[in-house]
Write a protein that holds these residues in place. Structure first.
Motif, PDB file in Angstrom:
ATOM      1  N   LEU A 159      18.596  -2.594  -2.011  1.00  0.00           N
ATOM      2  CA  LEU A 159      18.375  -1.885  -0.762  1.00  0.00           C
ATOM      3  C   LEU A 159      18.390  -2.889   0.378  1.00  0.00           C
ATOM      4  N   VAL A 160      18.936  -2.479   1.518  1.00  0.00           N
ATOM      5  CA  VAL A 160      18.988  -3.362   2.688  1.00  0.00           C
ATOM      6  C   VAL A 160      18.190  -2.717   3.817  1.00  0.00           C
ATOM      7  N   ASP A 161      17.120  -3.387   4.229  1.00  0.00           N
ATOM      8  CA  ASP A 161      16.237  -2.888   5.292  1.00  0.00           C
ATOM      9  C   ASP A 161      15.937  -1.393   5.108  1.00  0.00           C
ATOM     10  N   PRO A 162      15.459  -1.006   3.935  1.00  0.00           N
ATOM     11  CA  PRO A 162      15.290   0.427   3.660  1.00  0.00           C
ATOM     12  C   PRO A 162      14.081   1.020   4.369  1.00  0.00           C
ATOM     13  N   ASP A 163      14.145   2.318   4.621  1.00  0.00           N
ATOM     14  CA  ASP A 163      12.954   3.027   5.081  1.00  0.00           C
ATOM     15  C   ASP A 163      12.244   3.613   3.861  1.00  0.00           C
ATOM     16  N   ARG A 164      11.170   4.313   4.105  1.00  0.00           N
ATOM     17  CA  ARG A 164      10.360   4.807   2.995  1.00  0.00           C
ATOM     18  C   ARG A 164      11.142   5.797   2.134  1.00  0.00           C
ATOM     19  N   ALA A 165      11.907   6.650   2.769  1.00  0.00           N
ATOM     20  CA  ALA A 165      12.666   7.647   2.019  1.00  0.00           C
ATOM     21  C   ALA A 165      13.690   6.983   1.104  1.00  0.00           C
ATOM     22  N   GLU A 166      14.343   5.934   1.581  1.00  0.00           N
ATOM     23  CA  GLU A 166      15.341   5.253   0.761  1.00  0.00           C
ATOM     24  C   GLU A 166      14.701   4.585  -0.447  1.00  0.00           C
ATOM     25  N   ARG A 167      13.482   4.083  -0.287  1.00  0.00           N
ATOM     26  CA  ARG A 167      12.791   3.492  -1.429  1.00  0.00           C
ATOM     27  C   ARG A 167      12.449   4.557  -2.471  1.00  0.00           C
ATOM     28  N   VAL A 168      12.018   5.720  -1.993  1.00  0.00           N
ATOM     29  CA  VAL A 168      11.691   6.804  -2.913  1.00  0.00           C
ATOM     30  C   VAL A 168      12.942   7.267  -3.662  1.00  0.00           C
TER      31      VAL A 168
ATOM     32  N   ALA B 182       0.826  -1.206   0.000  1.00  0.00           N
ATOM     33  CA  ALA B 182       0.000   0.000   0.000  1.00  0.00           C
ATOM     34  C   ALA B 182       0.865   1.263   0.000  1.00  0.00           C
ATOM     35  N   THR B 183       1.938   1.239   0.777  1.00  0.00           N
ATOM     36  CA  THR B 183       2.835   2.393   0.826  1.00  0.00           C
ATOM     37  C   THR B 183       3.521   2.614  -0.518  1.00  0.00           C
ATOM     38  N   LEU B 184       3.959   1.520  -1.136  1.00  0.00           N
ATOM     39  CA  LEU B 184       4.628   1.632  -2.427  1.00  0.00           C
ATOM     40  C   LEU B 184       3.668   2.139  -3.495  1.00  0.00           C
ATOM     41  N   ARG B 185       2.417   1.706  -3.431  1.00  0.00           N
ATOM     42  CA  ARG B 185       1.398   2.209  -4.359  1.00  0.00           C
ATOM     43  C   ARG B 185       1.246   3.723  -4.205  1.00  0.00           C
TER      44      ARG B 185
ATOM     45  N   PRO C  44      12.548  -5.022 -17.680  1.00  0.00           N
ATOM     46  CA  PRO C  44      12.318  -3.897 -16.770  1.00  0.00           C
ATOM     47  C   PRO C  44      13.548  -3.552 -15.937  1.00  0.00           C
ATOM     48  N   ARG C  45      13.564  -2.350 -15.386  1.00  0.00           N
ATOM     49  CA  ARG C  45      14.577  -1.948 -14.403  1.00  0.00           C
ATOM     50  C   ARG C  45      14.133  -2.486 -13.040  1.00  0.00           C
ATOM     51  N   LEU C  46      15.078  -2.939 -12.225  1.00  0.00           N
ATOM     52  CA  LEU C  46      14.742  -3.618 -10.975  1.00  0.00           C
ATOM     53  C   LEU C  46      15.205  -2.828  -9.757  1.00  0.00           C
ATOM     54  N   ILE C  47      14.339  -2.813  -8.737  1.00  0.00           N
ATOM     55  CA  ILE C  47      14.687  -2.327  -7.404  1.00  0.00           C
ATOM     56  C   ILE C  47      14.344  -3.456  -6.446  1.00  0.00           C
ATOM     57  N   VAL C  48      15.336  -3.989  -5.757  1.00  0.00           N
ATOM     58  CA  VAL C  48      15.128  -5.151  -4.890  1.00  0.00           C
ATOM     59  C   VAL C  48      15.570  -4.803  -3.480  1.00  0.00           C
ATOM     60  N   SER C  49      14.655  -4.930  -2.537  1.00  0.00           N
ATOM     61  CA  SER C  49      15.000  -4.711  -1.134  1.00  0.00           C
ATOM     62  C   SER C  49      15.075  -6.049  -0.421  1.00  0.00           C
ATOM     63  N   THR C  50      16.015  -6.147   0.518  1.00  0.00           N
ATOM     64  CA  THR C  50      16.204  -7.384   1.251  1.00  0.00           C
ATOM     65  C   THR C  50      16.718  -7.057   2.645  1.00  0.00           C
ATOM     66  N   SER C  51      17.151  -8.082   3.366  1.00  0.00           N
ATOM     67  CA  SER C  51      17.692  -7.903   4.716  1.00  0.00           C
ATOM     68  C   SER C  51      19.179  -8.224   4.697  1.00  0.00           C
ATOM     69  N   VAL C  52      19.865  -7.872   5.783  1.00  0.00           N
ATOM     70  CA  VAL C  52      21.291  -8.197   5.880  1.00  0.00           C
ATOM     71  C   VAL C  52      21.498  -9.705   5.793  1.00  0.00           C
ATOM     72  N   ASP C  53      20.626 -10.481   6.434  1.00  0.00           N
ATOM     73  CA  ASP C  53      20.782 -11.935   6.456  1.00  0.00           C
ATOM     74  C   ASP C  53      20.634 -12.544   5.066  1.00  0.00           C
TER      75      ASP C  53
ATOM     76  N   VAL D  13      29.216   2.510   6.647  1.00  0.00           N
ATOM     77  CA  VAL D  13      28.010   3.297   6.385  1.00  0.00           C
ATOM     78  C   VAL D  13      26.845   2.318   6.312  1.00  0.00           C
ATOM     79  N   PRO D  14      25.593   2.789   6.337  1.00  0.00           N
ATOM     80  CA  PRO D  14      24.469   1.862   6.229  1.00  0.00           C
ATOM     81  C   PRO D  14      24.573   0.982   4.988  1.00  0.00           C
ATOM     82  N   PRO D  15      24.093  -0.278   5.064  1.00  0.00           N
ATOM     83  CA  PRO D  15      24.261  -1.217   3.946  1.00  0.00           C
ATOM     84  C   PRO D  15      23.745  -0.698   2.607  1.00  0.00           C
ATOM     85  N   THR D  16      22.574  -0.052   2.614  1.00  0.00           N
ATOM     86  CA  THR D  16      22.045   0.459   1.351  1.00  0.00           C
ATOM     87  C   THR D  16      22.978   1.495   0.746  1.00  0.00           C
TER      88      THR D  16
END
Length: 326
Positions: free
Chosen positions: A129-138, A42-45, A103-112, A269-272
């Motif tokens: 992206l690694v454990d991103p917040d909303r701003a990092e996704r944008v 819903a947030t991504l939409r 397509p162009r890809l954006i993939v978020s995941t975790s450190v593990d 620095v942060p993983p992302t």
């Protein structure tokens, strides 16, 4: 289809000013979203709509495999914090499809899960992206849209745009400086490399090509840089490109392979953010992605030959001017 909600693509012309476009007239960029968490979908939409994108498909991660033959649009956003055989297979197929002009890809995941996700996506150069917040996704979405001929992300702030431009500019400057370390130019350096690869005759004196220093020296420099964080705010000295170059240099001397997770830690620095730097350094020809010869499901990061030669010349130079550089 499970939990899928397809929306008829909006091919209306005369879109509002600032709407993201793929370069074909005024056709909006189409986005597909695959995430198991409903609130995240819903947030991504919401963010995609704010950016002027048309959401062509939104569903759970399992639906990604079922949509293998369906048109996915221009950008695919996948959230995969945990992996299993099915999800990795789906990501690998998506990666191959994107690498063949899809397509162009954006993939978020975790450190593990980062190692597994990174290893199975070696064709499409996705934004990871690694454990991103909303701003990092944008920001990631803006980064991808900026690669389209006339695509723009309406909601990306000026500060975010400047940050992305600054990152690209900094890596470009690093690559330029490395090219300039050999004053005779790249052609002469290439000739030297070719000569260096020839075996030396028995008993011959070592050639004059600079060699990397003892690994203990490089590790001591790394420890000294890390020590600063005990007394000062670490953000004052954030220099991920140099920290990663040092770590890869030490590992190369030691004959060790460096995983992407380990290199992210070395960047301090942060993983992302570290992944963004790694991607830029690969594009600049300073880092190289190396597949594990014994296990194709694993991949490592190494210095490129150009960066290796530059680091060797750097250490050869500073040894004559200072005992230990920091």
């Amino acid at each position: 289809m499970r939990d899928m909600d397809f929306i008829q693509p909006d091919f209306a012309y005369g879109a509002a000013p600032g709407t993201a476009r793929s370069g074909a007239g005024d056709i909006p960029v189409r986005l597909s979203i695959y995430a198991d968490r409903p609130h995240l979908r819903a947030t991504l939409r919401e963010d995609a709509s704010a950016a002027g994108l048309t959401v062509a498909a939104a569903g759970a991660l399992a639906d990604l495999a079922e949509d293998a033959d369906r048109s996915l649009g221009d950008v695919v956003l996948v959230d995969c914090p945990q992996v299993d055989a099915a999800s990795l297979a789906a990501l690998a197929r998506l990666d191959l499809r994107a690498g063949q002009g899809g397509p162009r890809l954006i993939v978020s995941t975790s450190v593990d899960a980062l190692e597994d996700v990174f290893a199975c996506m070696d064709q499409s150069h996705p934004v990871l992206l690694v454990d991103p917040d909303r701003a990092e996704r944008v920001i990631a979405l803006g980064q991808v849209l900026a690669s389209f001929p006339s695509g723009r992300l309406r909601e990306l702030s000026e500060d975010d745009r400047l940050m992305l431009l600054r990152l690209t500019e900094q890596v470009g400057q690093i690559a330029g400086r490395i090219d300039r370390l050999d004053p005779r130019g790249s052609a002469a350096a290439a000739a030297d490399n070719a000569i260096a690869e020839r075996p030396s005759p028995p008993g011959a004196a070592p050639r004059g090509k600079a060699q990397l220093p003892d690994a203990k020296m490089v590790r001591r420099i790394i420890r000294q840089r890390q020590l600063r964080a005990r007394f000062f705010d670490g953000d004052l000295f954030a220099d991920p490109a140099w920290d990663m170059l040092l770590d890869l240099t030490a590992s190369r001397i030691e004959g060790k392979q460096v995983s992407v997770t380990s290199l992210c830690i070395a960047a301090a620095v942060p993983p992302t953010t570290a992944l963004r730097w790694i991607g830029q350094m690969v594009d600049a020809g300073l880092f190289a992605r190396v597949s594990d010869a014994g296990d194709r499901r694993r991949a490592f990061i190494a210095l490129s030959d150009k960066a290796d030669a530059a680091m060797a010349n750097y250490f050869a130079e500073i040894v004559m001017t200072a005992p230990v550089p920091v």
